[in-house]
Design a protein around this motif. Structure first.
Motif, PDB file in Angstrom:
ATOM      1  N   ALA A  12       0.831  -1.207   0.000  1.00  0.00           N
ATOM      2  CA  ALA A  12       0.000   0.000   0.000  1.00  0.00           C
ATOM      3  C   ALA A  12       0.862   1.253   0.000  1.00  0.00           C
ATOM      4  CB  ALA A  12      -0.926  -0.010   1.213  1.00  0.00           C
ATOM      5  N   LEU A  15       2.587   1.746  -3.421  1.00  0.00           N
ATOM      6  CA  LEU A  15       1.639   2.233  -4.427  1.00  0.00           C
ATOM      7  C   LEU A  15       1.320   3.712  -4.215  1.00  0.00           C
ATOM      8  CD1 LEU A  15      -0.865  -0.779  -4.583  1.00  0.00           C
ATOM      9  CD2 LEU A  15       0.801  -0.110  -6.331  1.00  0.00           C
ATOM     10  N   ARG A  16       1.219   4.113  -2.969  1.00  0.00           N
ATOM     11  CA  ARG A  16       0.859   5.500  -2.682  1.00  0.00           C
ATOM     12  C   ARG A  16       2.022   6.450  -2.925  1.00  0.00           C
ATOM     13  NH1 ARG A  16      -2.532   2.202  -0.983  1.00  0.00           N
ATOM     14  NH2 ARG A  16      -4.608   2.716  -0.188  1.00  0.00           N
ATOM     15  N   ALA A 101       0.533  10.107   1.970  1.00  0.00           N
ATOM     16  CA  ALA A 101       0.752   8.695   1.650  1.00  0.00           C
ATOM     17  C   ALA A 101       0.830   7.860   2.931  1.00  0.00           C
ATOM     18  CB  ALA A 101       2.024   8.528   0.829  1.00  0.00           C
ATOM     19  N   SER A 104      -2.707   7.580   4.334  1.00  0.00           N
ATOM     20  CA  SER A 104      -3.490   6.638   3.544  1.00  0.00           C
ATOM     21  C   SER A 104      -3.055   5.198   3.807  1.00  0.00           C
ATOM     22  CB  SER A 104      -3.341   6.969   2.051  1.00  0.00           C
ATOM     23  OG  SER A 104      -4.169   6.146   1.268  1.00  0.00           O
ATOM     24  N   THR A 105      -1.758   4.984   4.024  1.00  0.00           N
ATOM     25  CA  THR A 105      -1.264   3.652   4.367  1.00  0.00           C
ATOM     26  C   THR A 105      -1.759   3.235   5.744  1.00  0.00           C
ATOM     27  OG1 THR A 105       0.726   4.039   3.043  1.00  0.00           O
ATOM     28  CG2 THR A 105       0.804   2.237   4.636  1.00  0.00           C
ATOM     29  N   ILE A 138      -5.841   5.184  -3.459  1.00  0.00           N
ATOM     30  CA  ILE A 138      -4.471   5.591  -3.810  1.00  0.00           C
ATOM     31  C   ILE A 138      -4.478   7.023  -4.340  1.00  0.00           C
ATOM     32  CG2 ILE A 138      -2.503   5.107  -5.315  1.00  0.00           C
ATOM     33  CD1 ILE A 138      -3.405   2.149  -5.304  1.00  0.00           C
ATOM     34  N   TYR A 139      -5.444   7.317  -5.181  1.00  0.00           N
ATOM     35  CA  TYR A 139      -5.528   8.647  -5.792  1.00  0.00           C
ATOM     36  C   TYR A 139      -5.761   9.730  -4.741  1.00  0.00           C
ATOM     37  CZ  TYR A 139      -6.895  12.361  -9.011  1.00  0.00           C
ATOM     38  OH  TYR A 139      -6.973  13.542  -9.704  1.00  0.00           O
TER      39      TYR A 139
END
Length: 407
Positions: A12, A15-16, A101, A104-105, A138-139
């Motif tokens: 994750a 990707l972020r 990021a 979000s993770t 992710i976005y």
């Protein structure tokens, strides 16, 4: 934390972080949040709109004299301000996006913990995978909005609420729940209603007077902002001054998401003789909304139904490419969500989540639908989606076994 979950969390994060190079790192546009932060740093206070060249502007300008504002809740503005103080634009954006990021993770781990405690280890792993690889989550990292932070905080809030529901938790849980509520309200003002609904339900269910501590913290920490707004606008304004603007954008004679009509500016200027600027804007928006609904009741009902579809299925106002992408993602979550919520249905256990879905839907139907509204809804849907995916996988596995026996 188990090894395979560590791998999912690492994936994750990769990707972020990987999406950051595909972001415009030289931009200085952070929507209204950034313009207010720039005004703060330039000594103009928490301000936004100003009249210039026959229209209202909001973008920062050295010579502008913006009016005092409560147009945006202050949470993300405060979060942005230290980053905007960094003069090197690329470095600033790299730092900001890296923090987002990380947030979000963290949401991947939180959704895993939430799902594991309320459903099962298997469903938790599925939920973590879905959250880790879902493009819309992710976005959210590259979006200069509170979305990434909101994902973390709403999951933390629900986890804390379920701890309160489970019995007699440590007193600090009540404090954490109240503080989380304040942070969430300062990110998204409509969360105030959900916080009150949640805490009322928890008191009804547990009869714990300590719930009052959470409520008191919300009142205490929102009070300074509310008092500040009352002193400036001379009206009770708990968080923001954009209520009727948001209603107008979803209910007007021009188009869904339209900002204003051709006579908006002169009418606001006329109202501003008696009211502060943002209150004058609100008055004009309110008048237009009431006029539109009274003249077009059937269209209003039709638009309301359309907004329900936009939130839960796909946004019909997107471009063809966006409809394809967001539609696949949205329907891809909705298909397992329905059997998942049916299998796990329990008002006593999931009343807060059901309330969240209901209030998110009412908000969208009253106002309008932006992609981030769907994303904030989808994060809370994910655990139920994981249950649905688990159901599909179990049936698929049984089907394979039957097929093998028949051979």
């Amino acid at each position: 934390m188990k090894v395979h979950i560590r791998h999912i969390i690492l994936l994750a994060f990769v990707l972020r972080v990987g999406i950051i190079p595909f972001t415009n790192l030289r931009t200085e546009h952070y929507y209204e949040y950034g313009e207010i932060a720039k005004n703060l740093l330039s000594g103009k206070g928490y301000s936004l709109f100003y009249y210039h060249d026959s229209r209202f502007e909001y973008k920062w300008a050295p010579t502008s004299s913006p009016e005092v504002s409560a147009y945006m809740p202050p949470g993300y503005v405060w979060f942005l301000t230290p980053f905007i103080a960094v003069r090197h634009i690329v470095l600033r954006n790299l730092l900001l996006l890296t923090i987002q990021a990380l947030l979000s993770t963290m949401a991947v781990w939180l959704v895993y913990e939430y799902t594991r405690k309320l459903f099962s280890e298997r469903a938790a792993f599925i939920a973590a995978v879905v959250t880790a690889i879902n493009p819309e989550f992710i976005y959210a990292v590259k979006s200069f909005t509170p979305t990434a932070a909101y994902h973390c905080l709403i999951l933390l809030f629900l986890i804390m609420c379920h701890k309160l529901r489970a019995g007699k938790p440590d007193r600090k849980v009540y404090v954490i729940t109240g503080v989380l509520s304040v942070f969430l309200v300062y990110l998204r003002s409509e969360f105030l209603l959900f916080a009150m609904v949640s805490l009322t339900f928890l008191y009804y269910l547990t009869k714990q007077r300590m719930v009052a501590v959470s409520v008191a913290l919300i009142v205490v920490f929102l009070a300074p902002w509310g008092i500040r707004n009352y002193l400036h606008f001379h009206q009770v304004t708990p968080v923001t001054t954009n209520l009727w603007m948001n209603v107008y954008r979803g209910n007007n004679e021009i188009d869904m998401n339209s900002w204003s009509g051709p006579d908006f500016v002169p009418r606001v200027l006329a109202a501003q003789k008696q009211l502060p600027l943002e209150m004058a804007m609100e008055r004009v928006y309110k008048e237009d909304v009431i006029s539109y609904i009274s003249k077009n009741p059937s269209q209003y009902v039709q638009n309301t139904i359309t907004k329900f579809f936009d939130l839960w299925v796909l946004n019909t106002k997107d471009t063809h490419v966006e409809i394809l992408i967001t539609g696949i993602l949205s329907i891809g979550l909705l298909i397992p969500f329905l059997p998942g919520i049916q299998r796990s249905f329990s008002v006593k256990t999931f009343a807060l989540e059901y309330s969240y879905f209901a209030l998110s839907t009412i908000t969208a139907m009253l106002f309008f639908v932006l992609p981030r509204y769907q994303t904030m809804l989808h994060m809370v849907m994910v655990p139920f989606c994981a249950v649905g995916i688990d159901i599909f996988m179990s049936k698929w596995g049984k089907g394979i076994k039957r097929s093998g026996k028949e051979q």
